[in-house]
Motif scaffolding. Sequence first.
Motif, PDB file in Angstrom:
ATOM      1  N   LYS A 174     -44.351  12.040 -42.484  1.00  0.00           N
ATOM      2  CA  LYS A 174     -45.097  13.016 -42.468  1.00  0.00           C
ATOM      3  C   LYS A 174     -44.527  13.823 -43.880  1.00  0.00           C
ATOM      4  CE  LYS A 174     -47.670  16.275 -40.729  1.00  0.00           C
ATOM      5  NZ  LYS A 174     -49.113  16.160 -40.223  1.00  0.00           N
ATOM      6  N   ARG A 175     -45.386  14.330 -44.649  1.00  0.00           N
ATOM      7  CA  ARG A 175     -44.973  15.017 -45.620  1.00  0.00           C
ATOM      8  C   ARG A 175     -44.510  16.294 -45.180  1.00  0.00           C
ATOM      9  NH1 ARG A 175     -48.828  15.245 -50.642  1.00  0.00           N
ATOM     10  NH2 ARG A 175     -50.151  16.534 -49.085  1.00  0.00           N
ATOM     11  N   ILE A 176     -43.233  16.953 -45.548  1.00  0.00           N
ATOM     12  CA  ILE A 176     -42.769  18.187 -45.071  1.00  0.00           C
ATOM     13  C   ILE A 176     -43.550  19.537 -45.399  1.00  0.00           C
ATOM     14  CG2 ILE A 176     -41.301  18.776 -47.138  1.00  0.00           C
ATOM     15  CD1 ILE A 176     -39.003  19.639 -44.961  1.00  0.00           C
ATOM     16  N   SER A 177     -44.351  19.216 -46.636  1.00  0.00           N
ATOM     17  CA  SER A 177     -44.986  20.432 -46.973  1.00  0.00           C
ATOM     18  C   SER A 177     -46.316  20.582 -45.854  1.00  0.00           C
ATOM     19  CB  SER A 177     -45.597  20.261 -48.320  1.00  0.00           C
ATOM     20  OG  SER A 177     -45.986  18.870 -48.272  1.00  0.00           O
ATOM     21  N   GLU A 181     -47.122  23.681 -43.165  1.00  0.00           N
ATOM     22  CA  GLU A 181     -48.199  24.242 -42.922  1.00  0.00           C
ATOM     23  C   GLU A 181     -48.863  24.303 -41.350  1.00  0.00           C
ATOM     24  OE1 GLU A 181     -50.259  26.003 -44.822  1.00  0.00           O
ATOM     25  OE2 GLU A 181     -48.585  26.082 -46.363  1.00  0.00           O
ATOM     26  N   GLU A 182     -48.373  23.297 -40.625  1.00  0.00           N
ATOM     27  CA  GLU A 182     -48.709  23.186 -39.032  1.00  0.00           C
ATOM     28  C   GLU A 182     -48.032  24.232 -38.291  1.00  0.00           C
ATOM     29  OE1 GLU A 182     -48.642  19.452 -37.332  1.00  0.00           O
ATOM     30  OE2 GLU A 182     -49.707  18.266 -39.362  1.00  0.00           O
ATOM     31  N   LEU A 183     -46.820  24.479 -38.743  1.00  0.00           N
ATOM     32  CA  LEU A 183     -45.834  25.330 -37.831  1.00  0.00           C
ATOM     33  C   LEU A 183     -46.088  26.679 -37.976  1.00  0.00           C
ATOM     34  CD1 LEU A 183     -42.804  23.094 -38.600  1.00  0.00           C
ATOM     35  CD2 LEU A 183     -43.908  23.115 -36.626  1.00  0.00           C
ATOM     36  N   PRO A 184     -45.975  27.543 -36.774  1.00  0.00           N
ATOM     37  CA  PRO A 184     -46.122  29.095 -36.943  1.00  0.00           C
ATOM     38  C   PRO A 184     -44.931  29.521 -37.646  1.00  0.00           C
ATOM     39  CG  PRO A 184     -45.445  28.307 -34.740  1.00  0.00           C
ATOM     40  CD  PRO A 184     -45.856  27.126 -35.469  1.00  0.00           C
ATOM     41  N   LYS A 185     -45.110  30.439 -38.519  1.00  0.00           N
ATOM     42  CA  LYS A 185     -44.165  30.962 -39.436  1.00  0.00           C
ATOM     43  C   LYS A 185     -43.263  31.993 -38.848  1.00  0.00           C
ATOM     44  CE  LYS A 185     -46.592  29.875 -43.742  1.00  0.00           C
ATOM     45  NZ  LYS A 185     -47.471  28.782 -42.973  1.00  0.00           N
ATOM     46  N   THR A 186     -43.986  32.363 -37.538  1.00  0.00           N
ATOM     47  CA  THR A 186     -43.299  33.391 -36.883  1.00  0.00           C
ATOM     48  C   THR A 186     -42.009  32.839 -36.171  1.00  0.00           C
ATOM     49  OG1 THR A 186     -44.786  33.174 -35.089  1.00  0.00           O
ATOM     50  CG2 THR A 186     -45.125  35.052 -36.695  1.00  0.00           C
ATOM     51  N   ARG A 193     -35.224  22.418 -49.217  1.00  0.00           N
ATOM     52  CA  ARG A 193     -36.522  21.397 -49.347  1.00  0.00           C
ATOM     53  C   ARG A 193     -36.483  20.317 -48.409  1.00  0.00           C
ATOM     54  NH1 ARG A 193     -34.364  17.883 -54.566  1.00  0.00           N
ATOM     55  NH2 ARG A 193     -32.547  16.760 -53.417  1.00  0.00           N
ATOM     56  N   SER A 194     -35.700  20.048 -47.491  1.00  0.00           N
ATOM     57  CA  SER A 194     -35.550  19.099 -46.472  1.00  0.00           C
ATOM     58  C   SER A 194     -35.376  19.501 -45.072  1.00  0.00           C
ATOM     59  CB  SER A 194     -34.400  18.154 -47.007  1.00  0.00           C
ATOM     60  OG  SER A 194     -34.416  17.386 -48.385  1.00  0.00           O
ATOM     61  N   TYR A 195     -35.549  20.736 -45.104  1.00  0.00           N
ATOM     62  CA  TYR A 195     -34.987  21.261 -43.640  1.00  0.00           C
ATOM     63  C   TYR A 195     -36.280  22.409 -43.478  1.00  0.00           C
ATOM     64  CZ  TYR A 195     -30.488  19.059 -43.141  1.00  0.00           C
ATOM     65  OH  TYR A 195     -29.433  18.146 -43.120  1.00  0.00           O
ATOM     66  N   ILE A 196     -36.480  22.261 -42.012  1.00  0.00           N
ATOM     67  CA  ILE A 196     -37.234  23.327 -41.388  1.00  0.00           C
ATOM     68  C   ILE A 196     -36.494  23.552 -40.106  1.00  0.00           C
ATOM     69  CG2 ILE A 196     -39.390  24.334 -40.181  1.00  0.00           C
ATOM     70  CD1 ILE A 196     -40.801  22.504 -42.240  1.00  0.00           C
ATOM     71  N   VAL A 197     -36.441  25.106 -39.831  1.00  0.00           N
ATOM     72  CA  VAL A 197     -35.406  25.437 -38.564  1.00  0.00           C
ATOM     73  C   VAL A 197     -36.108  26.150 -37.860  1.00  0.00           C
ATOM     74  CG1 VAL A 197     -33.488  26.562 -37.788  1.00  0.00           C
ATOM     75  CG2 VAL A 197     -33.515  25.003 -40.136  1.00  0.00           C
TER      76      VAL A 197
END
Length: 238
Positions: A174-177, A181-186, A193-197
């Motif tokens: 999957k592309r991280i970008s 977009e799929e995840l709730p920003k709340t 650039r490589s991490y979403i927490v």
Amino acid sequence: MLKIAICEDVDIQYKILEKYLKVWALKNNITIHLVHYKSSEEFLFNLDENMDIDILILDIQMKEMNGIELAKKLREKDEEIAIIFVTGVSEYISKGYSVGAINYILKPLKEEELFDSLERAYKKIKQLKEKKESLKVITDKQVVKIRYSDIKYFVVYSHYVHIELLNKKITYKKRISDLEEELPKTHFLRCHRSYIVNLHFIKSIEKESLTLDDSTIIPISRGKREKVLELFMNYFDI
């Protein structure tokens, strides 16, 4: 809590619905908040306030704009609200189902019919909520539905996303970008650039990194610290 709107122009009919709804809520240990509108026009005038309604119990035979017309206008804005029609005549049944109504109940109302419709509406609401609170992941071997509350963080290596869960790891392409977009920003933030927490698991934030509850240290990109701090503080104000 369920927010239920009743659009009914006859007071006695509203009182009957109110009584049945309170009995159903007590029986099922569900907290409800009721709002009453006496016309379609009044409901539409307050439409912005009504976007958080879970169930709309809607009389079809009302002056000027009838319930079917109101439902069609509502569906232009909201495809998820559960609509239950009530009316004294049966001629509108086919039109009622054309707007995705849960049920069409003829007056005089019967408690068991209303309860059955409410159960179906409640089931639909729970399914939609569960769908919104989970991520669908397609790996080489299977399709997995993961609850957001089980995800600690995502990290990307060579076009593959590695999901660190509470009790296991999952890897898929999957592309991280696109994932961002799929995840709730709340509830999720991209701190690097490589991490979403997942904000829920952050214990502390330092100048160039953040620490999770399990002591995992994750880097923060240059220039993102202020945004990370802002989102972290806002999360605990929700």
